[in-house]
Design a protein around this motif. Structure first.
Motif: not given
Length: 148
Positions: A125-147
């Motif tokens: 995502e850092l290489q080829n993604g858009t701001s929107n797709t990067l935001a979704i991935l980071v938000k998901n990463l943070m949500a999953c970190s609570r597991q």
């Protein structure tokens, strides 16, 4: 979404991009402790006539400190307002980046050879993604970190 809403949220897009860059940088040097400078993440800064850093620089530094306070990374100390020293990923973040995400679930898998690892998704995502797709991935990463 109107232009005013989009303009006011640019700092959040910067937060997601800085977060991804910080995590990838620390993963690439794990388990070594490194000095991480703000300019390495957010780009060159031009302090004003009084020596004060730009809002962009201060936001990136705040992202580093927020990630530390939220247990995504650890560090020994602040280097003025330029960066942090002896930074490394937390145990939880290392495990998270070496997991595959399926929907809202994390699946720990072998850290070698899988394109589905969260670290590889961040790199992509850092290489080829858009701001929107990067935001979704980071938000998901943070949500999953609570597991963990």
């Amino acid at each position: 979404m109107n232009a005013a809403t989009t303009m006011t949220d640019i700092h959040i897009d910067d937060f997601y991009r800085d977060t991804a860059n910080i995590l990838v940088t620390l993963y690439n040097t794990f388990p070594r402790h490194i000095t991480l400078y703000v300019e390495d993440i957010s780009g060159p800064d031009t302090p004003d006539d009084f020596g004060l850093h730009s809002k962009r620089h201060e936001s990136c530094l705040s992202t580093l400190l927020w990630l530390a306070n939220s247990d995504y990374l650890s560090y020994k100390g602040l280097i003025k307002r330029e960066g942090i020293e002896e930074a490394t990923l937390s145990h939880r973040t290392f495990l998270l980046l070496n997991s595959a995400q399926t929907g809202s679930e994390l699946n720990p898998i072998e850290p070698h050879g899988s394109a589905d690892l969260l670290i590889n998704q961040l790199r992509q995502e850092l290489q080829n993604g858009t701001s929107n797709t990067l935001a979704i991935l980071v938000k998901n990463l943070m949500a999953c970190s609570r597991q963990l």
